[in-house]
Motif scaffolding. Structure first.
Motif, PDB file in Angstrom:
ATOM      1  N   ILE A   8       0.844  -1.203   0.000  1.00 48.13           N
ATOM      2  CA  ILE A   8       0.000   0.000   0.000  1.00 48.13           C
ATOM      3  C   ILE A   8       0.879   1.253   0.000  1.00 48.13           C
ATOM      4  CG2 ILE A   8      -1.696   1.321   1.335  1.00 48.13           C
ATOM      5  CD1 ILE A   8      -2.708  -1.483   2.364  1.00 48.13           C
ATOM      6  N   ILE A   9       1.933   1.232   0.810  1.00 48.64           N
ATOM      7  CA  ILE A   9       2.843   2.390   0.861  1.00 48.64           C
ATOM      8  C   ILE A   9       3.493   2.607  -0.505  1.00 48.64           C
ATOM      9  CG2 ILE A   9       5.069   3.159   1.789  1.00 48.64           C
ATOM     10  CD1 ILE A   9       4.184   2.159   4.505  1.00 48.64           C
ATOM     11  N   ASP A  10       3.922   1.548  -1.141  1.00 48.68           N
ATOM     12  CA  ASP A  10       4.550   1.675  -2.463  1.00 48.68           C
ATOM     13  C   ASP A  10       3.589   2.331  -3.456  1.00 48.68           C
ATOM     14  OD1 ASP A  10       6.836   0.564  -1.472  1.00 48.68           O
ATOM     15  OD2 ASP A  10       6.443  -1.461  -2.263  1.00 48.68           O
ATOM     16  N   ARG A  11       2.311   1.918  -3.356  1.00 49.62           N
ATOM     17  CA  ARG A  11       1.287   2.482  -4.230  1.00 49.62           C
ATOM     18  C   ARG A  11       1.110   3.982  -3.952  1.00 49.62           C
ATOM     19  NH1 ARG A  11      -4.765   0.255  -3.350  1.00 49.62           N
ATOM     20  NH2 ARG A  11      -5.838   2.033  -4.285  1.00 49.62           N
ATOM     21  N   LEU A  12       1.116   4.352  -2.675  1.00 46.84           N
ATOM     22  CA  LEU A  12       0.939   5.764  -2.312  1.00 46.84           C
ATOM     23  C   LEU A  12       2.162   6.600  -2.699  1.00 46.84           C
ATOM     24  CD1 LEU A  12      -0.791   5.219   1.160  1.00 46.84           C
ATOM     25  CD2 LEU A  12      -1.854   6.229  -0.879  1.00 46.84           C
ATOM     26  N   LEU A  13       3.358   5.995  -2.622  1.00 42.08           N
ATOM     27  CA  LEU A  13       4.578   6.702  -3.044  1.00 42.08           C
ATOM     28  C   LEU A  13       4.555   6.934  -4.555  1.00 42.08           C
ATOM     29  CD1 LEU A  13       7.326   4.813  -0.971  1.00 42.08           C
ATOM     30  CD2 LEU A  13       6.813   7.270  -0.794  1.00 42.08           C
ATOM     31  N   LYS A  14       4.143   5.905  -5.258  1.00 43.82           N
ATOM     32  CA  LYS A  14       4.115   5.960  -6.713  1.00 43.82           C
ATOM     33  C   LYS A  14       3.170   7.027  -7.237  1.00 43.82           C
ATOM     34  CE  LYS A  14       4.642   2.236 -10.039  1.00 43.82           C
ATOM     35  NZ  LYS A  14       4.347   0.810 -10.240  1.00 43.82           N
ATOM     36  N   THR A  15       2.061   7.225  -6.524  1.00 44.33           N
ATOM     37  CA  THR A  15       1.070   8.213  -6.961  1.00 44.33           C
ATOM     38  C   THR A  15       1.321   9.581  -6.317  1.00 44.33           C
ATOM     39  OG1 THR A  15      -0.385   7.386  -5.203  1.00 44.33           O
ATOM     40  CG2 THR A  15      -0.757   6.519  -7.409  1.00 44.33           C
ATOM     41  N   ASP A  16       2.492   9.736  -5.677  1.00 44.27           N
ATOM     42  CA  ASP A  16       2.856  11.007  -5.007  1.00 44.27           C
ATOM     43  C   ASP A  16       1.899  11.402  -3.882  1.00 44.27           C
ATOM     44  OD1 ASP A  16       5.043  11.162  -6.601  1.00 44.27           O
ATOM     45  OD2 ASP A  16       4.287  12.779  -7.889  1.00 44.27           O
ATOM     46  N   ASN A  17       1.229  10.416  -3.313  1.00 46.33           N
ATOM     47  CA  ASN A  17       0.404  10.679  -2.136  1.00 46.33           C
ATOM     48  C   ASN A  17       1.180  10.479  -0.844  1.00 46.33           C
ATOM     49  OD1 ASN A  17      -2.382  11.369  -2.963  1.00 46.33           O
ATOM     50  ND2 ASN A  17      -2.166   9.454  -4.113  1.00 46.33           N
ATOM     51  N   ALA A  18       2.409   9.958  -0.972  1.00 51.00           N
ATOM     52  CA  ALA A  18       3.248   9.762   0.215  1.00 51.00           C
ATOM     53  C   ALA A  18       4.659  10.184  -0.148  1.00 51.00           C
ATOM     54  CB  ALA A  18       3.214   8.313   0.657  1.00 51.00           C
ATOM     55  N   TYR A  19       5.455  10.468   0.867  1.00 51.98           N
ATOM     56  CA  TYR A  19       6.827  10.919   0.614  1.00 51.98           C
ATOM     57  C   TYR A  19       7.716  10.578   1.805  1.00 51.98           C
ATOM     58  CZ  TYR A  19       5.179  14.804   3.504  1.00 51.98           C
ATOM     59  OH  TYR A  19       4.643  15.540   4.519  1.00 51.98           O
ATOM     60  N   TYR A  20       9.004  10.670   1.581  1.00 52.55           N
ATOM     61  CA  TYR A  20       9.984  10.367   2.627  1.00 52.55           C
ATOM     62  C   TYR A  20      10.243  11.612   3.466  1.00 52.55           C
ATOM     63  CZ  TYR A  20      10.906   6.130  -0.011  1.00 52.55           C
ATOM     64  OH  TYR A  20      10.774   4.935  -0.639  1.00 52.55           O
ATOM     65  N   CYS A  21      10.296  11.420   4.761  1.00 51.77           N
ATOM     66  CA  CYS A  21      10.532  12.542   5.681  1.00 51.77           C
ATOM     67  C   CYS A  21      11.789  12.272   6.500  1.00 51.77           C
ATOM     68  CB  CYS A  21       9.327  12.724   6.601  1.00 51.77           C
ATOM     69  SG  CYS A  21       9.612  13.855   7.971  1.00 51.77           S
ATOM     70  N   THR A  22      12.698  13.255   6.466  1.00 51.59           N
ATOM     71  CA  THR A  22      13.958  13.095   7.203  1.00 51.59           C
ATOM     72  C   THR A  22      14.042  14.070   8.382  1.00 51.59           C
ATOM     73  OG1 THR A  22      14.869  14.489   5.446  1.00 51.59           O
ATOM     74  CG2 THR A  22      15.356  12.148   5.329  1.00 51.59           C
ATOM     75  N   CYS A  23      12.913  14.678   8.736  1.00 50.46           N
ATOM     76  CA  CYS A  23      12.933  15.661   9.827  1.00 50.46           C
ATOM     77  C   CYS A  23      13.368  15.009  11.142  1.00 50.46           C
ATOM     78  CB  CYS A  23      11.553  16.277  10.023  1.00 50.46           C
ATOM     79  SG  CYS A  23      11.058  17.305   8.642  1.00 50.46           S
ATOM     80  N   SER A  24      14.111  15.770  11.900  1.00 44.00           N
ATOM     81  CA  SER A  24      14.550  15.263  13.209  1.00 44.00           C
ATOM     82  C   SER A  24      13.435  15.517  14.231  1.00 44.00           C
ATOM     83  CB  SER A  24      15.812  16.002  13.641  1.00 44.00           C
ATOM     84  OG  SER A  24      15.485  17.364  13.854  1.00 44.00           O
TER      85      SER A  24
END
Ligand SMILES: [Zn+2]
Length: 308
Positions: A102-118
């Motif tokens: 599900i996450i891969d699907r959301l990443l692919k459709t730009d509905n999810a993204y990587y967050c590197t915030c501390s």
């Protein structure tokens, strides 16, 4: 954008609910206690009074918080109280491939993204994520969590006990986490995936999850899943207003006092009590309680203080 989740089932006549599938979803962080028995019983009675199925899901998403043997103790306690589930229990620890898909699907459709915030960056925004990493669609080097892009929208829901409830998840929480930096999957993602996978139609659970529900509905709509009917029962709080739970070391239930425990739970849910003559049998209490169950008797309040 307004999203209307028309999911009230308070007014529907009893025989109109088709193929009801409810569930109880404890996390194995301790034994069953009075508060969790009340949730289990309410969801069980609502399912069985609608000729429905009652499924069990063990929410073992967070191994560091789990207590060895707790899952087995919960199953034994449910059985001792006559709360027999249908089908095989679902274990979230067996579901990681599905969550990742599900996450891969959301990443692919730009509905999810990587967050590197501390942690310190997150703290400055008062717990609401302001979308700092929104453009990060490629996996960065080093540790990162994965967040859902949450658009401004008002989620309107009709809770069968608490009534109408509206929330803008973007304003209340911001972009929320789907997978943590330590690679553990987030509850909001898992619960939505599992309710869909188990074809759950009705959710009866504690009111402490009411404010999570709009995020879950948001995710359901995004994934084109069915939104179940919701009913949030009051939770028990102690004199300080704290949730009476495993975290506050509420005493585990004695399985040898199952009939008393069931009667206590029925009183809390303001259901009629069976006649004294059948109060000595778990089976008789449950049969009677199924026959006389009504969601409309459950108090329309978020919390009830223990001992009041
Ligand atoms: Zn970030």
């Amino acid at each position: 954008m307004d999203i209307i989740a028309d999911n009230s089932h308070k007014q529907s006549p009893r025989d109109s609910v088709k193929n009801y599938r409810g569930r109880f979803a404890p996390s194995p962080t301790g034994p069953l206690h009075t508060g969790s028995l009340i949730s289990a019983l309410a969801s069980y009675l609502d399912a069985k009074s609608n000729d429905g199925q009652w499924l069990l899901r063990i929410e073992d998403l967070d191994p560091p918080r789990e207590i060895p043997g707790a899952a087995a103790a919960i199953l034994a306690s449910l059985r001792a109280h006559g709360l027999q589930w249908d089908e095989q229990p679902m274990w979230q620890s067996h579901r990681h491939a599905d969550y990742q898909c599900i996450i891969d699907r959301l990443l692919k459709t730009d509905n999810a993204y990587y967050c590197t915030c501390s942690r310190s960056t997150l703290r400055t925004s008062g717990g609401i994520y302001l979308g700092h990493c929104r453009d990060q669609h490629r996996r960065p080097d080093g540790e990162s969590s994965i967040r859902l892009y949450v658009a401004d929208s008002h989620i309107h829901m009709a809770d069968a006990i608490q009534g109408s409830y509206c929330q803008n998840p973007a304003a209340a929480f911001g972009d929320f986490v789907l997978r943590r930096k330590d690679l553990l999957y987030a509850y909001q993602l898992a619960v939505v995936a599992d309710d869909e996978a188990q074809s759950i139609t009705h959710i009866v659970r504690g009111s402490d999850l009411l404010e999570s529900t709009p995020r879950q509905i948001y995710l359901q709509k995004l994934l084109a899943y069915t939104t179940p009917h919701y009913a949030h029962i009051p939770i028990i709080t102690d004199a300080n207003g704290q949730k009476f739970s495993k975290q506050t070391f509420a005493a585990p239930l004695g399985n040898n006092r199952a009939t008393d425990n069931l009667l206590t739970a029925l009183i809390f849910l303001q259901q009629p009590l069976p006649p004294k003559s059948i109060q000595g049998s778990v089976t008789n209490i449950l049969e009677w309680a199924i026959e006389h169950w009504s969601l409309s008797f459950v108090p329309e309040t978020l919390a009830i203080t223990a001992g009041k």
